[in-house]
Design a protein around this motif. Structure first.
Motif, PDB file in Angstrom:
ATOM      1  N   VAL A  55       0.843  -1.207   0.000  1.00 10.17           N
ATOM      2  CA  VAL A  55       0.000   0.000   0.000  1.00 10.17           C
ATOM      3  C   VAL A  55       0.873   1.250   0.000  1.00 10.17           C
ATOM      4  O   VAL A  55       0.545   2.254  -0.645  1.00 10.17           O
ATOM      5  N   ASP A  56       2.016   1.195   0.702  1.00 10.63           N
ATOM      6  CA  ASP A  56       2.919   2.338   0.688  1.00 10.63           C
ATOM      7  C   ASP A  56       3.441   2.611  -0.720  1.00 10.63           C
ATOM      8  O   ASP A  56       3.631   3.768  -1.113  1.00 10.63           O
ATOM      9  N   ASP A  57       3.640   1.561  -1.507  1.00  8.43           N
ATOM     10  CA  ASP A  57       4.072   1.754  -2.896  1.00  8.43           C
ATOM     11  C   ASP A  57       2.947   2.334  -3.757  1.00  8.43           C
ATOM     12  O   ASP A  57       3.191   3.180  -4.630  1.00  8.43           O
ATOM     13  N   LEU A  58       1.721   1.875  -3.519  1.00  6.41           N
ATOM     14  CA  LEU A  58       0.597   2.386  -4.297  1.00  6.41           C
ATOM     15  C   LEU A  58       0.413   3.894  -4.124  1.00  6.41           C
ATOM     16  O   LEU A  58       0.024   4.596  -5.059  1.00  6.41           O
ATOM     17  N   PHE A  59       0.689   4.393  -2.908  1.00  4.32           N
ATOM     18  CA  PHE A  59       0.435   5.798  -2.595  1.00  4.32           C
ATOM     19  C   PHE A  59       1.715   6.637  -2.562  1.00  4.32           C
ATOM     20  O   PHE A  59       1.686   7.786  -2.134  1.00  4.32           O
ATOM     21  N   GLU A  60       2.826   6.082  -3.042  1.00  5.30           N
ATOM     22  CA  GLU A  60       4.118   6.751  -2.885  1.00  5.30           C
ATOM     23  C   GLU A  60       4.217   8.072  -3.643  1.00  5.30           C
ATOM     24  O   GLU A  60       5.073   8.908  -3.332  1.00  5.30           O
ATOM     25  N   ALA A  61       3.364   8.272  -4.641  1.00  4.43           N
ATOM     26  CA  ALA A  61       3.440   9.513  -5.427  1.00  4.43           C
ATOM     27  C   ALA A  61       2.791  10.695  -4.730  1.00  4.43           C
ATOM     28  O   ALA A  61       2.850  11.818  -5.257  1.00  4.43           O
ATOM     29  N   ALA A  62       2.187  10.495  -3.569  1.00 11.11           N
ATOM     30  CA  ALA A  62       1.454  11.589  -2.905  1.00 11.11           C
ATOM     31  C   ALA A  62       2.262  12.882  -2.798  1.00 11.11           C
ATOM     32  O   ALA A  62       1.730  13.964  -3.073  1.00 11.11           O
ATOM     33  N   PRO A  63       3.555  12.837  -2.412  1.00  8.99           N
ATOM     34  CA  PRO A  63       4.306  14.105  -2.307  1.00  8.99           C
ATOM     35  C   PRO A  63       4.429  14.872  -3.624  1.00  8.99           C
ATOM     36  O   PRO A  63       4.565  16.102  -3.612  1.00  8.99           O
ATOM     37  N   LEU A  64       4.377  14.174  -4.761  1.00 13.15           N
ATOM     38  CA  LEU A  64       4.472  14.854  -6.055  1.00 13.15           C
ATOM     39  C   LEU A  64       3.292  15.784  -6.277  1.00 13.15           C
ATOM     40  O   LEU A  64       3.381  16.736  -7.072  1.00 13.15           O
ATOM     41  N   TYR A  65       2.189  15.531  -5.587  1.00 17.73           N
ATOM     42  CA  TYR A  65       0.983  16.360  -5.728  1.00 17.73           C
ATOM     43  C   TYR A  65       0.824  17.336  -4.561  1.00 17.73           C
ATOM     44  O   TYR A  65      -0.240  17.914  -4.379  1.00 17.73           O
ATOM     45  N   GLY A  66       1.890  17.511  -3.787  1.00 19.79           N
ATOM     46  CA  GLY A  66       1.887  18.490  -2.705  1.00 19.79           C
ATOM     47  C   GLY A  66       1.469  17.961  -1.355  1.00 19.79           C
ATOM     48  O   GLY A  66       1.305  18.737  -0.410  1.00 19.79           O
ATOM     49  N   ALA A  67       1.292  16.637  -1.233  1.00 17.73           N
ATOM     50  CA  ALA A  67       0.856  16.030   0.025  1.00 17.73           C
ATOM     51  C   ALA A  67       2.047  15.572   0.859  1.00 17.73           C
ATOM     52  O   ALA A  67       3.114  15.249   0.321  1.00 17.73           O
ATOM     53  N   GLY A  68       1.853  15.517   2.163  1.00 17.99           N
ATOM     54  CA  GLY A  68       2.794  14.830   3.031  1.00 17.99           C
ATOM     55  C   GLY A  68       2.444  13.356   3.072  1.00 17.99           C
ATOM     56  O   GLY A  68       1.278  12.978   2.937  1.00 17.99           O
ATOM     57  N   LEU A  69       3.455  12.505   3.256  1.00 19.98           N
ATOM     58  CA  LEU A  69       3.251  11.056   3.277  1.00 19.98           C
ATOM     59  C   LEU A  69       3.967  10.467   4.481  1.00 19.98           C
ATOM     60  O   LEU A  69       5.131  10.781   4.740  1.00 19.98           O
ATOM     61  N   LEU A  70       3.251   9.614   5.211  1.00 16.78           N
ATOM     62  CA  LEU A  70       3.823   8.925   6.368  1.00 16.78           C
ATOM     63  C   LEU A  70       3.552   7.443   6.236  1.00 16.78           C
ATOM     64  O   LEU A  70       2.437   7.034   5.906  1.00 16.78           O
ATOM     65  N   LYS A  71       4.576   6.626   6.491  1.00 17.09           N
ATOM     66  CA  LYS A  71       4.362   5.181   6.485  1.00 17.09           C
ATOM     67  C   LYS A  71       5.072   4.537   7.664  1.00 17.09           C
ATOM     68  O   LYS A  71       6.163   4.935   8.054  1.00 17.09           O
ATOM     69  N   ALA A  72       4.403   3.545   8.259  1.00 24.05           N
ATOM     70  CA  ALA A  72       4.995   2.759   9.334  1.00 24.05           C
ATOM     71  C   ALA A  72       5.931   1.723   8.729  1.00 24.05           C
ATOM     72  O   ALA A  72       5.655   1.156   7.670  1.00 24.05           O
ATOM     73  N   LEU A  73       7.034   1.451   9.419  1.00 23.28           N
ATOM     74  CA  LEU A  73       7.974   0.426   8.985  1.00 23.28           C
ATOM     75  C   LEU A  73       7.793  -0.881   9.748  1.00 23.28           C
ATOM     76  O   LEU A  73       8.163  -1.946   9.257  1.00 23.28           O
ATOM     77  N   PHE A  74       7.227  -0.815  10.946  1.00 22.86           N
ATOM     78  CA  PHE A  74       7.004  -2.006  11.765  1.00 22.86           C
ATOM     79  C   PHE A  74       5.694  -2.669  11.374  1.00 22.86           C
ATOM     80  O   PHE A  74       4.770  -2.011  10.878  1.00 22.86           O
ATOM     81  N   PRO A  75       5.561  -3.971  11.596  1.00 23.51           N
ATOM     82  CA  PRO A  75       4.338  -4.667  11.195  1.00 23.51           C
ATOM     83  C   PRO A  75       3.218  -4.493  12.209  1.00 23.51           C
ATOM     84  O   PRO A  75       3.445  -4.431  13.417  1.00 23.51           O
ATOM     85  N   ARG A  76       2.006  -4.460  11.722  1.00 26.41           N
ATOM     86  CA  ARG A  76       0.839  -4.304  12.589  1.00 26.41           C
ATOM     87  C   ARG A  76       0.681  -5.489  13.532  1.00 26.41           C
ATOM     88  O   ARG A  76       0.053  -5.370  14.593  1.00 26.41           O
ATOM     89  N   SER A  77       1.210  -6.670  13.168  1.00 23.59           N
ATOM     90  CA  SER A  77       1.091  -7.838  14.037  1.00 23.59           C
ATOM     91  C   SER A  77       1.957  -7.694  15.284  1.00 23.59           C
ATOM     92  O   SER A  77       1.744  -8.399  16.271  1.00 23.59           O
ATOM     93  N   TYR A  78       2.924  -6.779  15.254  1.00 25.63           N
ATOM     94  CA  TYR A  78       3.782  -6.506  16.420  1.00 25.63           C
ATOM     95  C   TYR A  78       3.091  -5.529  17.361  1.00 25.63           C
ATOM     96  O   TYR A  78       2.963  -5.768  18.557  1.00 25.63           O
ATOM     97  N   ILE A  79       2.647  -4.426  16.819  1.00 25.64           N
ATOM     98  CA  ILE A  79       1.771  -3.477  17.513  1.00 25.64           C
ATOM     99  C   ILE A  79       1.041  -2.691  16.441  1.00 25.64           C
ATOM    100  O   ILE A  79       1.637  -2.319  15.433  1.00 25.64           O
ATOM    101  N   ASP A  80      -0.238  -2.453  16.650  1.00 23.44           N
ATOM    102  CA  ASP A  80      -1.081  -1.907  15.591  1.00 23.44           C
ATOM    103  C   ASP A  80      -1.279  -0.407  15.784  1.00 23.44           C
ATOM    104  O   ASP A  80      -1.951   0.023  16.730  1.00 23.44           O
ATOM    105  N   PRO A  81      -0.726   0.420  14.884  1.00 23.26           N
ATOM    106  CA  PRO A  81      -0.914   1.863  15.026  1.00 23.26           C
ATOM    107  C   PRO A  81      -2.342   2.325  14.761  1.00 23.26           C
ATOM    108  O   PRO A  81      -2.680   3.464  15.087  1.00 23.26           O
ATOM    109  N   ASN A  82      -3.172   1.442  14.200  1.00 23.50           N
ATOM    110  CA  ASN A  82      -4.570   1.807  13.971  1.00 23.50           C
ATOM    111  C   ASN A  82      -5.474   1.244  15.060  1.00 23.50           C
ATOM    112  O   ASN A  82      -6.633   0.885  14.815  1.00 23.50           O
ATOM    113  N   ARG A  83      -4.933   1.188  16.260  1.00 23.19           N
ATOM    114  CA  ARG A  83      -5.686   0.851  17.462  1.00 23.19           C
ATOM    115  C   ARG A  83      -5.390   1.902  18.525  1.00 23.19           C
ATOM    116  O   ARG A  83      -4.323   2.512  18.540  1.00 23.19           O
ATOM    117  N   HIS A  84      -6.331   2.079  19.435  1.00 22.90           N
ATOM    118  CA  HIS A  84      -6.104   2.955  20.572  1.00 22.90           C
ATOM    119  C   HIS A  84      -5.206   2.248  21.585  1.00 22.90           C
ATOM    120  O   HIS A  84      -5.206   1.015  21.679  1.00 22.90           O
TER     121      HIS A  84
END
Length: 299
Positions: free
Chosen positions: A59-88
């Motif tokens: 998914v990070d590759d699919l959206f990698e062009a975002a900065p070319l259109y003026g957007a900021g882009l952030l991606k996690a490097l650790f796996p969600r199975s270790y700890i999930d950043p999309n959880r409280h």
């Protein structure tokens, strides 16, 4: 540390942040589940090949062009199975721990299902661990991985909002090609957009993204079966000019789910996502007249 280009912030094993390469607009894209740098202290019992099934691979590759259109882009490097950043932080399954959790616990259906902050199960009912986790180990994962990701995303959103008076956030994910209903496999749409039933962003923004994708020939569904989780819940406040939209991409469009490899259609889909990002950036730019005066003075 900051890279020489001054456009990239890199926290080894944790995250990478990219600044806009084009004229900036108040658009931030994040990919919290595409990480594949497995920490040495994971201590999992389930095979790595199974753990990788939890990744939103590429998914990070699919959206990698975002900065070319003026957007900021952030991606996690650790796996969600270790700890999930999309959880409280409070989505804790205390039964996984070797002692009482000393912090707040939030009632969570996801945690009860084994899909909380620290995941218990993979691919249905396979246990990830054959041990109880020390409380200190979980606390360390939160401190070293979860909080830095949330803090970085919050900073990106806050900076854009301060400069432009509003900010739009795309929370990028992927989903299995097939869902399940009453024991039967059900093909999913190409995209599912989640805005918490209209609570995390202006419905006009959701409608714009949906119609843009439909214009490319894709099928799009809203809020089912995914309406958004912790990140859009935390950061989506449209009444304050903070709009967060979750986008789920059907993995069958771009990858072999069994081999976890890009398929022959990857480039075509990425081309459509690039076009979508360009359209979103234009939509966002049209909402903004000019940066706040104080922001211009500080440039």
């Amino acid at each position: 540390m900051q890279s020489d280009s001054k456009r990239v912030r890199f926290l080894p094993g944790v995250l990478v942040r990219y600044a806009p390469a084009g004229a900036p607009v108040p658009l931030i894209v994040d990919s919290p589940h595409s990480g594949r740098a497995y920490p040495e202290d994971f201590g999992h019992a389930a095979p790595l090949a199974l753990l990788r099934r939890a990744e939103d691979a590429f998914v990070d590759d699919l959206f990698e062009a975002a900065p070319l259109y003026g957007a900021g882009l952030l991606k996690a490097l650790f796996p969600r199975s270790y700890i999930d950043p999309n959880r409280h932080e409070g989505e804790i399954d205390e039964g996984m721990l070797d002692d009482v959790w000393p912090h707040r616990i939030d009632e969570s259906a996801r945690a009860e299902m084994g899909l909380g902050l620290i995941r218990r199960l993979i691919r249905g009912n396979v246990q990830i661990y054959d041990r109880l986790l020390p409380v200190a180990e979980v606390e360390a994962r939160i401190t070293r991985y979860h909080r830095p990701y949330h803090d970085e995303l919050e900073a990106m959103l806050t900076e854009a909002h301060a400069r432009f008076g509003a900010v739009w956030h795309i929370n990028a994910h992927s989903m299995k090609a097939l869902g399940r209903k009453q024991g039967r496999s059900i093909p999913r749409d190409d995209f599912v957009l989640g805005d918490l039933e209209g609570e995390s962003c202006d419905p006009d923004f959701t409608a714009f993204v949906a119609e843009t994708l439909r214009g490319f020939g894709h099928t799009v569904r809203l809020n089912h079966p995914f309406k958004g989780a912790a990140l859009v819940q935390r950061f989506g406040r449209p009444q304050d000019g903070r709009h967060s939209l979750q986008i789920e991409v059907n993995r069958g469009l771009y990858m072999d789910e069994e081999k976890i490899e890009k398929n022959a259609s990857f480039d075509a889909l990425k081309g459509n996502i690039d076009r979508m990002l360009a359209a979103i950036a234009a939509f966002v730019g049209a909402q903004i007249q000019s940066p706040h005066p104080e922001a211009r003075e500080g440039e």
